[in-house]
Write a protein that holds these residues in place. Structure first.
Motif, PDB file in Angstrom:
ATOM      1  N   GLU A  55      18.725  20.628  23.865  1.00 34.95           N
ATOM      2  CA  GLU A  55      17.518  20.603  23.042  1.00 34.95           C
ATOM      3  C   GLU A  55      17.832  20.500  21.555  1.00 34.95           C
ATOM      4  N   LYS A  56      18.734  21.360  21.054  1.00 28.50           N
ATOM      5  CA  LYS A  56      19.123  21.308  19.647  1.00 28.50           C
ATOM      6  C   LYS A  56      20.364  22.159  19.416  1.00 28.50           C
ATOM      7  N   VAL A  57      20.930  22.047  18.236  1.00 29.64           N
ATOM      8  CA  VAL A  57      22.105  22.811  17.831  1.00 29.64           C
ATOM      9  C   VAL A  57      21.697  23.683  16.639  1.00 29.64           C
ATOM     10  N   THR A  58      22.002  24.979  16.712  1.00 27.62           N
ATOM     11  CA  THR A  58      21.607  25.914  15.659  1.00 27.62           C
ATOM     12  C   THR A  58      22.796  26.781  15.262  1.00 27.62           C
ATOM     13  N   PRO A  59      23.164  26.811  13.983  1.00 24.53           N
ATOM     14  CA  PRO A  59      24.218  27.745  13.550  1.00 24.53           C
ATOM     15  C   PRO A  59      23.780  29.193  13.828  1.00 24.53           C
ATOM     16  N   PHE A  60      24.721  30.016  14.239  1.00 19.74           N
ATOM     17  CA  PHE A  60      24.449  31.403  14.644  1.00 19.74           C
ATOM     18  C   PHE A  60      25.349  32.331  13.837  1.00 19.74           C
ATOM     19  N   LEU A  61      24.755  33.299  13.158  1.00 17.24           N
ATOM     20  CA  LEU A  61      25.494  34.234  12.306  1.00 17.24           C
ATOM     21  C   LEU A  61      25.383  35.649  12.862  1.00 17.24           C
ATOM     22  N   MET A  62      26.512  36.294  13.079  1.00 14.16           N
ATOM     23  CA  MET A  62      26.524  37.659  13.593  1.00 14.16           C
ATOM     24  C   MET A  62      26.904  38.632  12.478  1.00 14.16           C
ATOM     25  N   PHE A  63      25.964  39.464  12.118  1.00 14.65           N
ATOM     26  CA  PHE A  63      26.190  40.491  11.105  1.00 14.65           C
ATOM     27  C   PHE A  63      26.389  41.833  11.792  1.00 14.65           C
ATOM     28  N   GLN A  64      26.833  42.800  11.011  1.00 15.67           N
ATOM     29  CA  GLN A  64      26.973  44.162  11.526  1.00 15.67           C
ATOM     30  C   GLN A  64      26.131  45.093  10.654  1.00 15.67           C
ATOM     31  N   GLY A  65      24.802  44.913  10.755  1.00 14.33           N
ATOM     32  CA  GLY A  65      23.878  45.786  10.051  1.00 14.33           C
ATOM     33  C   GLY A  65      23.267  45.212   8.790  1.00 14.33           C
ATOM     34  N   GLN A  66      23.574  43.957   8.438  1.00 16.28           N
ATOM     35  CA  GLN A  66      23.074  43.380   7.190  1.00 16.28           C
ATOM     36  C   GLN A  66      22.276  42.092   7.392  1.00 16.28           C
ATOM     37  N   ALA A  67      21.883  41.794   8.608  1.00 13.56           N
ATOM     38  CA  ALA A  67      21.219  40.518   8.890  1.00 13.56           C
ATOM     39  C   ALA A  67      19.930  40.347   8.095  1.00 13.56           C
TER      40      ALA A  67
END
Length: 130
Positions: free
Chosen positions: A2-14
């Motif tokens: 369907e699509k490509v989406t960048p994914f960001l994993m934070f540790q409490g600051q999203a």
């Protein structure tokens, strides 16, 4: 697919990061936030999953409920093509505050003005004024 989406994993600051980014980049917004509840594995109220956009490019992010020894790497960066000296100077100042300047704002021959920085959340940005 369907699509490509960048994914960001934070540790409490999203949420803090999304708010910061969407105020800096015009035509940007937080589109959706799902939070952890009191009976779920993540810290109550933290970001289970969110979608935000920067100038139309969507990103997903989370606050990981698992502590990881790894974080973001500069080899993945968000590349912003700026339209004016004022814009690149303002972004450089704001994104660089509390971060690290990998390539300070300068003329690097391939661009009139360019910088590569890591912001206070660990996200890498390339700022370009062609």
């Amino acid at each position: 697919m369907e699509k490509v989406t960048p994914f960001l994993m934070f540790q409490g600051q999203a949420e803090e990061a999304m708010n910061f980014y969407t105020t800096l980049v015009e035509d940007s917004k937080i589109k959706e936030i799902t939070r952890y509840g009191s009976e779920e594995v993540g810290k109550e109220g933290s970001v289970m999953q969110a979608i935000f956009s920067l100038k139309g490019q969507e990103f997903m992010c989370i606050d990981s409920h698992v502590h990881h020894e790894f974080t973001f790497t500069p080899s993945f960066s968000i590349f912003l093509t700026c339209e004016s000296e004022k814009e690149i100077d303002q972004l450089y100042s704001s994104l660089g505050e509390g971060g690290d300047k990998l390539m300070p704002l300068d003329d690097y021959s391939f661009s009139r003005k360019f910088a590569w920085i890591v912001d206070q959340f660990g996200i890498s940005w390339q700022l370009n004024l062609p």
